[in-house]
Design an enzyme around this catalytic site. Sequence first.
Site, short mmCIF file in Angstrom:
data_model
loop_
_atom_site.label_atom_id
_atom_site.label_comp_id
_atom_site.label_asym_id
_atom_site.label_seq_id
_atom_site.Cartn_x
_atom_site.Cartn_y
_atom_site.Cartn_z
N GLU A 97 92.13 21.52 -24.63
CA GLU A 97 93.16 22.67 -24.55
C GLU A 97 94.31 21.94 -24.17
O GLU A 97 94.57 21.45 -23.05
CB GLU A 97 92.40 23.41 -23.56
CG GLU A 97 91.28 24.35 -23.79
CD GLU A 97 91.54 25.48 -24.78
OE1 GLU A 97 92.72 25.65 -25.19
OE2 GLU A 97 90.50 26.10 -25.44
N CYS B 10 100.16 27.16 -19.68
CA CYS B 10 100.14 26.68 -21.14
C CYS B 10 100.30 27.88 -22.09
O CYS B 10 100.95 27.63 -23.04
CB CYS B 10 98.85 26.31 -21.59
SG CYS B 10 97.13 27.18 -21.15
#
Length: 544
Positions: A301, A335
Amino acid sequence: MHLNIGRVLTQRVARLLAVRVKQTPSVGAAALNMSTLLVNRPQYSWLTELGLSEDNDGVYNGSWGGQGQVVTSYCPANNEPIARVRQATMAEYEETVQKAQDAWKVWADVPAPKRGEVVRQIGDALRGKIKALGSLVSLEMGKIYVEGVGEVQEYVDVCDYAVGLSRMIGGPILPSERPGHALIEQWNPVGLVGIITAFNFPVAVYGWNNAIALICGNVCLWKGAPTTPLTSVAVTRIVAEVLERNHLPGAICSMTCGGADIGIHLNLFSFVGLLSFTGSTQVGKQVAMMVQERFGRQLLELGGNNAIIVFEDADLNLVVPSAVFASVGTAGQRCTTTRRLMLHESVHDDVVERIAKAYKQIRIGDPWDPSTLYGPLHTKQAVQQYLAAIEQAKQQGGTLVCGGKIMDRPGNYVEPTIITGLPHDAPIVHTETFVPILYVLKFKTEDEAFAWNNEVKQGLSSSIFTKDMGRVFRWLGPKGSDCGIVNVNIPTSGAEIGGAFGGEKHTGGGRESGSDSWKQYMRRSTCTINYSKDLPLAQGIKFE
């Protein structure tokens, strides 16, 4: 692994993972007087509810320890020291790995629904500490209090989700072409799941991995971010109490605080059945190379350069709060933060004016103050990255609409910033800078906007605002967004736990949390069982 390749990769990752964490040579020789630590001040007495003190063990494998380097955790809102943590030595790390492997032999024999019951208890234990733990996230990471509590709630929610999943995971019974044969899929745990998490979500990302991995029959070894060690310790204490209460090995959920050396060893060795890494694309690329060298399994990720696209028919009353929340929430350190705002030329000036006005009304302050909407950056390094990005944007033709300066107050505070006038392919626009800078771009056509969305290296989150249903389905279709998260009339951030979370391209391709993400934590076997007295071969082959 070939020794020369392993050595080069190890050196590269060590440099990339190096974080400037202030260290003290030993507890006895601590340069900081105990009275200066926030943990000793009356207004932070709630830290003791989480089992924290001046000096904290940074290793858990069924028992607590830590004989390595002593690091001090600092509060981003004032850069004052909170408390200290003793990190793991390499010997302690290796001992923890062995204990985790031994614990797996016990845990794998526990029926999945009973594993789910333990995860349910973990969720309940987190509920009981949600305010204190959310406050710690706010204090140590720097995000505002409501976001800190919300992050713990994500862990709670995914525990609830995992409980139900523990009674549903499994493979299908498939039709066999041979009489008297059964064809089935069997799913088994991968064993030990190594989890490396980042500073910006020091609770939730571990929770996504931990809850799902546990019900699948895996054990976990967690290395949190070096700058949020107290959160790692506090979460592990909560989980450990549940395991001990159920007379289970504590090493089922192990933890080692440490630096790059611990992360590198998690990447390199084959006993880690799955390595889940959350962090920058730069480090993630090196991690991927190291894990792939041993043909290991990885869940990455990584970064996101996320865009909101606003068309001429958009409801601007939805656009403005969505863009503001997604660009300044967590001070631009998600993010899924919106970094590019693409506005149709017909609404460009109006939206910029509205958003700039909203930016000036954002309540900036101490993150644990309930009225605050915007807190500090996590480190002083991030402040320097913010200044450097603004300077680059100016050099590349950008115009500063608002923000652009360090704030005159204690801590790592910078002004949320809007920059217009840059080309869509300007180098700084294509660079993910983990700070609250929003680049506003002007487009003319749908094809142009979709192409700009997809031209960056990352592919995490994306969103359009429109009322045109044809456009919506073009956006969701094969020629639309190439991201893992594709939204309509909502921001790029704020994903729910029920869906698979992750992205494409340089975002890493991993998926966590909901949907069928559980499959990444298990290995699949296709099994053919002959219950007849004959031996027919597949595809009608005769071998007589």
